[in-house]
Design an enzyme around this catalytic site. Structure first.
Site, mmCIF file in Angstrom:
data_model
loop_
_atom_site.group_PDB
_atom_site.id
_atom_site.type_symbol
_atom_site.label_atom_id
_atom_site.label_comp_id
_atom_site.label_asym_id
_atom_site.label_seq_id
_atom_site.Cartn_x
_atom_site.Cartn_y
_atom_site.Cartn_z
ATOM 1 N N CYS A 39 -70.804 27.442 22.011
ATOM 2 C CA CYS A 39 -69.767 26.420 22.136
ATOM 3 C C CYS A 39 -68.510 26.921 21.435
ATOM 4 C CB CYS A 39 -70.263 25.128 21.512
ATOM 5 S SG CYS A 39 -69.017 24.123 20.738
ATOM 6 N N CYS A 64 -67.175 24.924 18.476
ATOM 7 C CA CYS A 64 -68.007 25.140 17.283
ATOM 8 C C CYS A 64 -67.599 26.426 16.571
ATOM 9 C CB CYS A 64 -69.475 25.257 17.659
ATOM 10 S SG CYS A 64 -70.082 23.847 18.575
#
Ligand SMILES: Cc1cc2nc3c(=O)[nH]c(=O)nc-3n(C[C@H](O)[C@H](O)[C@H](O)COP(=O)(O)OP(=O)(O)OC[C@H]3O[C@@H](n4cnc5c(N)ncnc54)[C@H](O)[C@@H]3O)c2cc1C
Lengths: 108, 407
Positions: free
Chosen positions: A31, A34
């Protein structure tokens, strides 16, 4: 400093048994948001050494944990104190937002 | 004042494909080059699952490709800083740049390569329920909607491709499309695939007005733009893909021209309206916003900046730091009168025992200098003392007349 990873057992112990004041970031490897948020936390963590804990949960490895909080996305930073949930920050956040929230939790 | 360590020839704001390509060219031209980038190097490309249209790479992961761009720039000695630029001062020849963590930098030339970021609709519930059902990245979050109903807002390439990815997990994906039935903004291949996908449904002529739900998304309020009617649709997730906006808000006070949406107009050399400041990639007004065109922009601007810096440096050495008074002659190599005049001026100067230093500026290639001194015609001559203009000559081809002006 890399964040200490948690599994269901260590999560239980640190958050509920010890009641530590801390944050837990729920994240996954692929991600991209992230990948921006986690380094911010890693940079911030040493400043709060001994006062506020920084932990990491990989949602792919720890499915039961994110299901338990019925999370709908990563990254999410959940805050805890005295075994109680204190709120969360979702998505892209900067260091200021995190610091502000930590201060709020510590002073509550 | 920035200390000497923080002075660069070229500072590139933004480390996506445009900025990284400019860095490769800048580094190779031996310019002292710094790339300042917030977040992960590579920019928007990191958010793509795969790239299938970058020449030479039949299929590649976005972030892998960007790592190669970065490594390439590093081999030419480019420096990198992870920080966010939040203030600039472009009013002087030496451009100032301030980053969020407080440091200041200066550069002779600046490239703006900040790209774009997802647009927010700013409707009720969008912000409040972010991470609780409101999402912007399918790769990151699709899996959280296993067996649930998801709404996708938008019909561009990203919306449709990400929507199809979400069908791997969700029970149903409903796409909210602004246009009439059958019309979408995405490419034809994706549209056909989407129409054939059993899990995809479409609501036409519509947009969403509100995301509903207390702690988690419980539904959306849909507005039909043709009839004006509102309706509610139950869902557990909403993914927004409603286009991008340029990340140029920090330039509002900088004097750099922008259109209402924040895109920067440039010319063929990628020059903005501010001398020595260039804009490249997705944050400029352009026809095609892709990796390959971003890279092309970066190359053009870096070469233009290199020429500009060279011009600036040689001018500083020849004119501003010269002990003698300088005759700054603007000419055009294709204009006979200006060449004839140039010969005469040098002769006269020789007769005056080289009292002056003659510096020639070719208008065809050094437009910036001409602009700086408000020169419009050739030949023109300025008399400068340590860079200060003391007078302008009347450019007559009469030797005595010219000489009299110089004594
Ligand atoms: C989902 C998706 C799929 C795509 N698929 C493709 C594809 O298949 N093929 C293709 O060719 N293109 C594709 N694109 C488009 C492509 O990614 C862009 O055209 C390209 O990335 C633009 O590059 P850029 O360098 O102009 O800007 P960006 O890639 O946006 O990079 C800008 C960088 O600047 C940084 N930045 C912004 N503001 C500041 C600041 N104030 N200070 C410091 N740093 C700052 C940003 O964090 C970012 O890292 C896709 C885009 C998306 C979103």
């Amino acid at each position: 400093m890399s964040l200490q990873p948690l599994n269901s057992n260590s999560f239980e112990k640190i958050i509920y048994d010890d009641g530590e004041s801390c944050l837990v970031v729920f994240s996954r490897k692929d991600c991209h948001v992230c990948k921006e948020v986690v380094p911010i936390l890693e940079e911030l963590a040493p400043k709060y050494d001994g006062k506020f804990g920084f932990y990491y949960v990989d949602v792919e490895e720890q499915k039961p944990l994110f299901q338990r909080f019925s999370l709908k996305g990563v990254p999410q930073i959940l805050f805890f104190k005295d075994g109680e949930y204190q709120g969360k920050l979702a998505g892209a956040v900067d260091d200021e937002k995190v610091s502000d929230k930590i201060t709020e939790v510590l002073e509550s | 004042m920035a200390d000497i360590m923080n002075n660069y020839d070229l500072i590139i704001i933004g480390g996506g494909p445009a900025g990284l390509t400019a860095a490769i060219y800048g580094g190779r031209a031996r310019l002292k080059t710094l790339v300042i980038n917030k977040g992960t190097l590579g920019g928007q490309v990191n958010t793509t699952r795969e790239i299938v249209n970058y020449p030479g790479f039949i299929q590649t992961g976005g972030s892998g490709l960007m790592k190669m761009f970065k490594t390439h720039a590093e081999t030419f000695g480019v420096e990198f800083l992870k920080d966010e630029v939040n203030d600039v001062d472009f009013s002087q020849e030496e451009k100032m740049i301030r980053v969020k963590k407080g440091k200041e930098f200066s550069a002779k030339a600046v490239l703006i390569a900040c790209g774009c970021e997802p647009r927010l609709l700013n409707i009720p519930g969008e912000k409040r329920l972010r991470g609780s059902g409101v999402a912007y990245c399918a790769t990151c979050d699709a899996e959280f909607f296993e067996g649930e109903d998801v709404v996708v807002v938008g019909s561009g390439d990203q919306a449709i491709e990400e929507g199809m990815y979400i069908t791997k997990f969700a029970r149903k994906v409903t796409v909210i499309v602004l246009h009439d039935e059958g019309i979408m903004d995405c490419n034809k291949v994706s549209a056909e695939k989407a129409f054939q996908n059993d899990k995809m449904e479409f609501i036409w002529n519509s947009t969403i007005e509100e995301v509903l739900g207390k702690d988690n998304v419980e539904g959306v309020k849909i507005k039909n733009l043709k009839t004006g009617e509102s309706s509610e649709l139950i869902c557990q997730g909403v993914f927004f893909f409603v286009g991008m906006v340029p990340s140029t808000h920090f330039l509002k006070e900088s004097g750099v021209e922008m259109d209402q949406r924040g895109y920067i107009p440039v010319n063929d050399l990628m020059e903005t309206n501010v001398e020595g400041v260039y804009a490249v990639g997705d944050n400029r007004i352009k026809y095609l916003r892709q990796v390959v065109s971003a890279a092309g922009d970066g190359a053009t601007a870096a070469v233009a900046a290199e020429r500009y810096i060279e011009e600036l440096n040689s001018f500083n050495i020849n004119v501003l730091e010269c002990d003698k008074k300088v005759l700054l002659l603007f000419l055009d190599a294709l204009n006979n009168k200006s060449l004839e005049f140039s010969t005469l001026l040098e002769e006269v100067n020789r007769e005056l025992n080289e009292r002056y230093k003659v510096v020639k500026v070719d208008m065809a290639t050094k437009k910036n200098q001409a602009k700086k001194y408000w020169i419009e015609n050739v030949p023109s001559v300025l008399v400068l003392d340590k860079g200060q203009e003391i007078k302008r000559l009347k450019c007559s081809l009469n030797r005595e007349n010219l000489k009299s002006q110089l004594i």
